[in-house]
Design an enzyme around this catalytic site. Sequence first.
Site, short mmCIF file in Angstrom:
data_model
loop_
_atom_site.label_atom_id
_atom_site.label_comp_id
_atom_site.label_asym_id
_atom_site.label_seq_id
_atom_site.Cartn_x
_atom_site.Cartn_y
_atom_site.Cartn_z
N TYR A 51 86.78 48.34 55.38
CA TYR A 51 85.81 47.41 55.97
C TYR A 51 86.79 46.18 57.36
O TYR A 51 86.44 46.52 58.42
CB TYR A 51 85.13 46.73 54.85
CG TYR A 51 83.90 47.06 54.70
CD1 TYR A 51 84.37 48.03 53.64
CD2 TYR A 51 83.35 45.93 54.11
CE1 TYR A 51 82.97 48.69 53.19
CE2 TYR A 51 82.03 46.26 53.80
CZ TYR A 51 81.22 47.59 53.29
OH TYR A 51 80.45 47.56 52.74
N LYS B 185 89.79 57.39 44.39
CA LYS B 185 90.23 58.91 44.95
C LYS B 185 90.85 59.17 45.14
O LYS B 185 91.53 59.49 46.33
CB LYS B 185 88.67 58.70 45.61
CG LYS B 185 88.41 59.90 46.29
CD LYS B 185 87.54 60.92 45.30
CE LYS B 185 87.04 62.01 45.80
NZ LYS B 185 86.64 62.73 44.93
N ASP C 43 83.31 59.03 42.53
CA ASP C 43 82.10 60.86 41.97
C ASP C 43 82.34 60.05 40.75
O ASP C 43 80.94 59.91 39.66
CB ASP C 43 82.56 61.48 42.82
CG ASP C 43 84.37 62.18 42.75
OD1 ASP C 43 84.51 61.51 41.96
OD2 ASP C 43 83.91 63.92 43.07
N ASP D 55 80.80 48.05 46.68
CA ASP D 55 80.13 48.03 47.61
C ASP D 55 78.58 48.96 47.27
O ASP D 55 77.98 48.78 47.05
CB ASP D 55 80.35 48.03 48.87
CG ASP D 55 78.86 48.23 50.01
OD1 ASP D 55 77.92 46.72 49.58
OD2 ASP D 55 77.77 48.59 50.53
N ASP E 42 75.52 48.16 43.95
CA ASP E 42 74.49 49.14 44.31
C ASP E 42 73.57 49.67 43.36
O ASP E 42 72.70 49.53 42.18
CB ASP E 42 73.66 49.32 45.97
CG ASP E 42 72.94 48.51 46.50
OD1 ASP E 42 73.80 47.66 46.81
OD2 ASP E 42 73.13 48.71 47.37
C1 IPM Z 1 76.87 43.53 49.84
C2 IPM Z 1 76.47 43.79 51.68
C3 IPM Z 1 77.44 43.93 52.39
C4 IPM Z 1 78.90 44.65 52.15
C5 IPM Z 1 76.96 43.99 53.65
C6 IPM Z 1 75.39 43.08 54.01
C7 IPM Z 1 77.74 43.57 55.00
O1 IPM Z 1 75.71 45.30 51.03
O2 IPM Z 1 77.39 42.51 49.97
O3 IPM Z 1 77.13 44.65 49.08
O4 IPM Z 1 79.22 46.45 52.66
O5 IPM Z 1 79.63 44.05 51.94
MG MG Z 2 75.79 46.46 49.43
#
Ligand code: IPM
Ligand code: MG
Length: 362
Positions: free
Chosen positions: A141, A192, A224, A248, A252
């Site tokens: 990042y 990884k 993975d 990240d 999710d």
């Molecule tokens: C998160 C989001 C952020 C990230 C974005 C909005 C920059 O997806 O906080 O998970 O990628 O960190």
């Molecule tokens: Mg995110």
Amino acid sequence: MTTKIAVLPGDGIGPEIIAEALKVLDCLQAEFGVPIETEQALIGGAAYDATGTPFPAETLELTKKADSILLGAVGGPKWESLEYSVRPERGLLGLRSELDLFVNLRPAILYPQLVAASTIKPEVVSGLDIMILRELTGGIYFGQPRGRRINEKGEREGFNTLIYSESEIRRIAHVGFQIAQKRNKRLCSVDKANVLECTELWREVVIEVGKEYPDVALSHIYVDNAAMQLVRNPKQFDVMLTDNMFGDILSDCAAMLTGSIGMLPSASLDRNGKGMYEPIHGSAPDITGKGVANPIATILSLSMMLRYSLDDAVNADRIEKAVLSALDSGLRTADIYSEGTQKVGTTEMGNAIVSALRKSKQ
Ligand code: IPM
Ligand code: MG
């Protein structure tokens, strides 16, 4: 002493969900005497529209002075064609980096009330309680060099750098072990290492740090496989420690185990425990302005703020209980709706939580 909270609603559904969290803060103040002062500032696309930058200097100033920060969400299609340096996301990443918020806690808990809302079989997810610990200020990042260019063949080329120094890995690893010590004493580090040198070093340093925590069982998994195991058998995990990008993605994935991404709060902390609190979901442009967004991730982020930065576990518990009580009464926003429950909008859910919180005083 009054706690100063910088509130950054941001874009999309950000202002809608923050409005509900502010009601919870008002209630804490009015009913439980928690001394809080809030001040709002611009971030993301809203800041870009108003000032030409997604991360205005005044916002940074305010967040530096504040005791704690509450953020909604940033981004949206309106700003997608902008240059990277002024995209809404730069505001959020700038804050994380400027305030050195390298510790990102993303707890994935499935509340019993929401077992039916998860797309995964109940026996796989019921009772789920894992903590994803994401390194937040390093890795791909932020690595340099990065950018786009025209290569020798005249082709467009894009490039980023995955880089971690030993000390960056070490400091997040220590946090991981310490969190595991307070939970079930199992830490799984995700990398990884079979392909990327940077994460080979990650594994090496985590093992070194682990020697200082003999009471924590350390394991390693390739990312993975981690993604697969999260869906196959998520309850095998206690604390997952991982880098910025893997964290990240995996968070999710973990969010969906809990019924909806609208349920997951997060805390981003510096070395002293000062933090920024935000739902892990984004600005959700598809539902913006419709009054249907789930405010629970943001309200639970407040609870994390009380617990981790303000040393107020009593009120943190109260908020969590109020959320559970709203769910117990059968109320659901669209993202966590299932048959036999009652679909409500953002404000109704917020109001129900506030009223449960108020009642918990009696
Ligand atoms: C998160 C989001 C952020 C990230 C974005 C909005 C920059 O997806 O906080 O998970 O990628 O960190
Ligand atoms: Mg995110």
